[in-house]
Scaffold this active site. Structure first.
Site, mmCIF file in Angstrom:
data_model
loop_
_atom_site.group_PDB
_atom_site.id
_atom_site.type_symbol
_atom_site.label_atom_id
_atom_site.label_comp_id
_atom_site.label_asym_id
_atom_site.label_seq_id
_atom_site.Cartn_x
_atom_site.Cartn_y
_atom_site.Cartn_z
ATOM 1 N N HIS A 1 0.794 -1.114 -0.006
ATOM 2 C CA HIS A 1 -0.063 -0.098 0.113
ATOM 3 C C HIS A 1 1.054 1.235 0.187
ATOM 4 O O HIS A 1 0.603 2.291 -0.588
ATOM 5 C CB HIS A 1 -0.905 -0.146 1.446
ATOM 6 C CG HIS A 1 -1.583 1.305 1.541
ATOM 7 N ND1 HIS A 1 -3.078 1.357 1.303
ATOM 8 C CD2 HIS A 1 -1.420 2.327 1.650
ATOM 9 C CE1 HIS A 1 -3.717 2.334 1.602
ATOM 10 N NE2 HIS A 1 -2.518 3.091 1.910
ATOM 11 N N GLU A 2 1.840 1.296 0.690
ATOM 12 C CA GLU A 2 2.897 2.380 0.968
ATOM 13 C C GLU A 2 3.755 2.522 -0.168
ATOM 14 O O GLU A 2 4.100 3.632 -0.652
ATOM 15 C CB GLU A 2 3.470 2.392 2.290
ATOM 16 C CG GLU A 2 2.893 2.389 3.653
ATOM 17 C CD GLU A 2 1.916 3.669 3.656
ATOM 18 O OE1 GLU A 2 2.425 4.715 3.195
ATOM 19 O OE2 GLU A 2 0.865 3.586 4.172
ATOM 20 N N HIS B 1 2.008 4.460 -2.839
ATOM 21 C CA HIS B 1 2.124 5.983 -2.826
ATOM 22 C C HIS B 1 3.658 6.667 -3.438
ATOM 23 O O HIS B 1 3.618 7.489 -3.989
ATOM 24 C CB HIS B 1 2.070 6.431 -1.319
ATOM 25 C CG HIS B 1 0.571 6.070 -0.880
ATOM 26 N ND1 HIS B 1 -0.639 6.803 -1.389
ATOM 27 C CD2 HIS B 1 -0.042 5.549 0.456
ATOM 28 C CE1 HIS B 1 -1.615 6.614 -1.055
ATOM 29 N NE2 HIS B 1 -1.229 5.823 0.143
#
Length: 387
Positions: free
Chosen positions: A98-99, A102
């Protein structure tokens, strides 16, 4: 900061100090690696750290999930905690994905990422600059929950390939549900969550003002914090999240209230920090290198310290810039370095012996303003800069 002038020859200017100085030698300390825990690797050149708090939540997940496995797969015995630990690691691997979404999006938009940190309540990607447009801000925020949704779908597909009620089946079901929860939670429209950044981008696009978007998303985030603080224990107590209200004991009630308080505190604090940073950035155009300076005088390296101080006093300066024979700045003499020399020895000590060398990163034009000033300071940590 000390002014080196436009021609390369130092002019009477200004000087100042910055944090990060060794009090004994008067020299700048070596910048510390951006840490925050155990370094796990550098995907895409960005360091990934596991904070000490992660081990606490990993132990908590292992204990809770292990208890659930005891009801679903009682034949596992004590081995259920090894399976639960594997689940905790796999879940945070999903958080890392998920990170990384980003991070990849930020790097694609030429935004520097300081680090990724896995911590108590998930992870955080520390992106050092703001997006230039609301569209980029929206994409940058949305890719994280999108990847969590994709992972949920992948784990759901994998569930169809294994027997239900087995260890792989239970693990895949847990990972599917947890990723869907991460996606749904992060899509809530309040800062510091990804949904809050998406809301900020929408308001920014409508109003044309990034500050308006930040204010709206931050206050919605504070509203979410209050809702979590009050609503989560109520939902659990009434059995709305599953189970019977009669089965909920006093310990569970206290734990639910504590969890809600911690989560609400994180959201409230994050929303407030986002608001403060936005207000700081709003005033950045008023920040100018020239206004941070103080007067300085140029002296050659062989000049006795006492003579250099006499010249500085005559000029009303508070800094000494050491120059070579052609007048090019080579270093700065700090006040702390001067204080360490007894007055009777100053005629016999050359200023070069008390100077700090200047690198190219510690020099810049006096016209630097706004975020460019902060970028220069972050790029080369020092006690003084030549401008």
């Amino acid at each position: 900061m000390d002014d080196s002038g436009d021609s390369g020859r130092p002019q009477p200017g200004a000087g100042g100090t910055a944090p990060g100085t060794d009090p004994d030698s008067g020299k700048p300390k070596r910048p510390a690696e951006p840490g925050g825990g155990l370094l796990m690797g550098r995907p895409f050149g960005v360091p990934v750290y596991v904070a000490p708090s992660w081990f606490v939540v990993a132990a908590l997940i292992t204990w809770v999930f292990g208890g659930q496995l005891d009801r679903v797969l009682p034949e596992l015995g004590g081995a259920r905690y090894l399976v639960a630990l594997f689940f905790a690691i796999a879940f945070y691997a999903s958080v890392l994905v998920h990170e990384l979404a980003h991070t990849v999006a930020a790097l694609r938009y030429k935004l520097p990422v300081r680090r990724i940190q896995l911590q108590f309540f998930g992870g955080v990607s520390e992106i050092e600059k703001e997006s230039e447009t609301p569209g980029r801000e929206f994409v940058l925020a949305f890719v994280g929950p999108l990847l969590s949704l994709v992972l949920g779908g992948v784990f759901y597909g994998a569930m169809q390939l294994v027997e239900p009620g087995t260890v792989p089946g239970v693990l895949l079901a847990g990972l599917m549900i947890s990723n869907l929860i991460v996606a749904a939670f992060n899509l809530l429209p309040g800062l510091p969550l990804d949904g809050g950044r998406m809301l900020r981008a929408v308001v920014w696009k409508i109003t044309g003002k990034p500050m308006s978007g930040t204010i709206a998303a931050a206050w919605v985030g504070r509203g979410l914090a209050v809702t979590v603080l009050i609503g989560l224990p109520l939902l659990t107590h009434t059995g709305a999240l599953g189970g019977s209200a009669q089965d909920i004991g006093g310990v569970e009630t206290v734990m639910d209230a504590l969890l809600a308080a911690i989560l609400a505190g994180i959201i409230w604090t994050g929303a407030g920090n986002s608001l403060r940073m936005a207000r700081l950035r709003e005033h950045l155009p008023d920040l100018r290198a020239r206004t941070l300076t103080r007067r300085a005088v140029p002296v050659e390296s062989a000049t006795p310290l006492s003579e250099a101080l006499r010249r500085a006093n005559e000029a009303g300066a508070r800094a000494l810039v050491v120059v070579d024979g052609q007048g090019n700045p080579k270093g700065v003499v700090r006040e702390a370095a001067i204080v360490g020399v007894p007055e009777h020895r100053r005629p016999w000590v050359a200023v070069s012996g008390r100077a700090q060398d200047r690198t190219d990163g510690m020099k810049g034009p006096a016209e630097l303003a706004g975020e460019a000033v902060l970028d220069r300071l972050k790029a080369s940590l020092a006690t003084e800069y030549l401008v």
